[in-house]
Write a protein that holds these residues in place. Structure first.
Motif, short mmCIF file in Angstrom:
data_model
loop_
_atom_site.label_atom_id
_atom_site.label_comp_id
_atom_site.label_asym_id
_atom_site.label_seq_id
_atom_site.Cartn_x
_atom_site.Cartn_y
_atom_site.Cartn_z
N MET A 1 -6.62 14.89 -15.15
CA MET A 1 -6.87 13.61 -14.51
C MET A 1 -8.36 13.33 -14.45
SD MET A 1 -5.43 10.96 -13.21
CE MET A 1 -3.77 11.54 -12.99
N PRO A 2 -8.81 12.18 -14.95
CA PRO A 2 -10.25 11.85 -14.87
C PRO A 2 -10.70 11.70 -13.41
CG PRO A 2 -9.15 10.43 -16.46
CD PRO A 2 -8.07 11.16 -15.72
N HIS B 1 2.66 10.00 -10.22
CA HIS B 1 2.03 10.03 -11.53
C HIS B 1 1.09 11.24 -11.66
CE1 HIS B 1 3.91 6.39 -12.47
NE2 HIS B 1 2.96 5.52 -12.12
N ASN B 2 0.33 11.51 -10.62
CA ASN B 2 -0.57 12.66 -10.64
C ASN B 2 0.21 13.97 -10.73
OD1 ASN B 2 -2.95 14.10 -10.51
ND2 ASN B 2 -3.08 14.02 -8.27
N PHE C 1 0.83 -1.20 0.00
CA PHE C 1 0.00 0.00 0.00
C PHE C 1 0.86 1.26 0.00
CE2 PHE C 1 -2.12 3.39 2.34
CZ PHE C 1 -3.30 3.53 1.61
N TYR C 2 1.90 1.27 0.81
CA TYR C 2 2.79 2.44 0.85
C TYR C 2 3.44 2.69 -0.52
CZ TYR C 2 2.49 2.52 5.98
OH TYR C 2 2.06 2.62 7.26
N LYS C 3 3.89 1.63 -1.18
CA LYS C 3 4.53 1.78 -2.49
C LYS C 3 3.55 2.28 -3.54
CE LYS C 3 7.95 -1.89 -1.73
NZ LYS C 3 8.35 -3.25 -2.13
N GLN C 4 2.34 1.70 -3.56
CA GLN C 4 1.33 2.11 -4.56
C GLN C 4 0.89 3.55 -4.34
OE1 GLN C 4 -1.67 -0.85 -4.04
NE2 GLN C 4 -0.56 -2.41 -5.22
N LYS D 1 -2.00 5.61 -13.58
CA LYS D 1 -0.89 5.31 -14.49
C LYS D 1 -1.34 5.39 -15.95
CE LYS D 1 2.60 1.80 -15.46
NZ LYS D 1 3.08 0.43 -15.15
N LYS D 2 -2.55 4.92 -16.25
CA LYS D 2 -3.08 4.99 -17.62
C LYS D 2 -3.24 6.44 -18.07
CE LYS D 2 -6.90 3.18 -20.37
NZ LYS D 2 -8.18 2.42 -20.32
N ALA D 3 -3.76 7.29 -17.19
CA ALA D 3 -3.93 8.71 -17.52
C ALA D 3 -2.58 9.39 -17.70
CB ALA D 3 -4.73 9.39 -16.41
#
Length: 385
Positions: free
Chosen positions: A270-271, A201-202, A191-194, A342-344
């Motif tokens: 960002m969506p 990314h944002n 969780f911390y890594k994600q 990541k996709k955005a």
């Protein structure tokens, strides 16, 4: 009488003289016979020598093909000679081996001596440093030798030995400990890594969106290069098909650069379905739950007071395991959100990359279109002929 005596003396002298002549003639005759006997023997020897020399010359001319082989006697003498040769060879081999061994031993000894010399030099330097120290800084020698124990002496038991307390531990306590540790290893760390990756990314998408207006200047210069009129572009000197082709590509490049601001704004926004304020708040609450659970597990694992008190240790592990149920209630999982973000981010980087390529191509197109004789460019950017 005197005459008779005289006559007798004369006769005696004559007899003596005659006998001497006879002996001399006998000797001469003997010598003649001996010379006659020696001459034929000398002649025979000379003839034999001549025949031998003639044979030798003939053998040399033939090349020694028909040399008579000497009869070699085969017997115990030849065997003795071969045995002697073998003994000599064995002695030579043994001498060579001994010399090689001696050289190796000498090299090893010389290396050992060099190492010992270096060690002695280091020890001498340490002694000099120790002696040159002032009295206050000299170290006291510590006795590293162990005292010998007697035969009947017993070793005392160490006082730091762990002793189990009176309270027993049940299965649920052990299960709570195992579950909390596995949850920390698999869920909390992921969780911390994600969460950290999602935030980065944002951040990149927002940074790219802030650079959307950087391509307006490139579009402006591109319009000037094609003559200032997008409906009637001119690229360099007219009259060649290559120039017409470059004018067409210049117009396409101009349109791409002019639309970069809108395309980057659309791609880098960002969506809300991917990441919004509610999801950000949920991530923060989940992070607090995971921090409390991890802190409790660390306390249960490292606190020495729980080593002799089983009930206190079980209470601690129950608090650590409560974080698992709390995380399940809130739905603390950043996997889906991280994938959408990541996709955005990839979409935003692709749009920004297209505009960057168009900007790089504009440099070459401007150079091509401005080549030749350019008469005048008005203040509005239109070419005047």
């Amino acid at each position: 009488t005197t005459m008779r005596v005289f006559l007798l003396v004369c006769l005696g002298l004559l007899a003596l003289v005659s006998s001497g002549q006879g002996e001399a003639e006998g000797d001469k005759s003997i010598e003649k016979h001996e010379e006659l006997a020696i001459k034929p023997s000398l002649r025979e020897g000379a003839a034999i020598r001549d025949t031998r020399e003639a044979k030798k010359k003939s053998e040399k001319k033939k090349g020694g093909k028909n040399k008579p082989k000497k009869d070699r006697k085969k017997g115990p003498k030849r065997k003795k000679s071969t045995e002697k040769n073998k003994k000599k060879k064995d002695k030579k081999k043994s001498r060579r081996k001994n010399t090689k061994k001696n050289t190796k031993k000498k090299s090893v000894k010389s290396r050992k001596n060099n190492v010992n010399k270096i060690k002695k030099k280091g020890k001498d330097k340490k002694k000099e440093r120790y002696e040159n120290r002032p009295n206050g800084h000299k170290k006291k020698k510590v006795n590293t030798k162990r005292k010998k124990k007697g035969k009947g002496a017993k070793t005392p038991r160490s006082s730091g030995r762990l002793v189990c307390g009176d309270s027993q531990v049940n299965d649920t306590c052990l299960q709570n400990a195992v579950d909390s540790l596995n949850f920390e290893k698999n869920q909390i760390q992921n969780f911390y890594k994600q969460k950290a990756r999602l935030i980065n990314h944002n951040k990149t998408t927002s940074n790219k969106q802030g650079k959307k207006g950087e391509f307006a200047d490139a579009a402006k210069y591109m319009l000037i290069a094609i003559g200032g009129n997008i409906s009637n572009p001119t690229c360099g000197e007219s009259g060649s098909a290559q120039k017409a082709r470059s004018a067409k590509s210049a117009v396409q490049n101009y349109n791409t650069l002019l639309n970069c601001s809108n395309s980057i704004h659309e791609a880098c926004t960002m969506p809300k379905a991917a990441f919004n304020a509610t999801k950000a708040a949920l991530l923060e609450t989940c992070a607090n739950v995971y921090n409390k659970s991890k802190f409790a597990a660390d306390d249960c694992r490292t606190n020495k007071a729980y080593l002799t008190n089983g009930t206190a240790a079980c209470d601690c592990w129950s608090k650590a395991a409560f974080g698992i149920t709390a995380a399940k209630q809130f739905g603390c999982s950043a996997t889906d959100t991280a994938k959408l973000v990541k996709k955005a981010k990839n979409k935003c980087i692709a749009a920004f990359g297209d505009c960057k390529k168009a900007e790089d191509a504009a440099v070459a197109l401007i150079h091509t279109c401005l080549a030749g004789e350019v008469k005048n460019i008005s203040a509005t950017g239109r070419m005047v002929f």
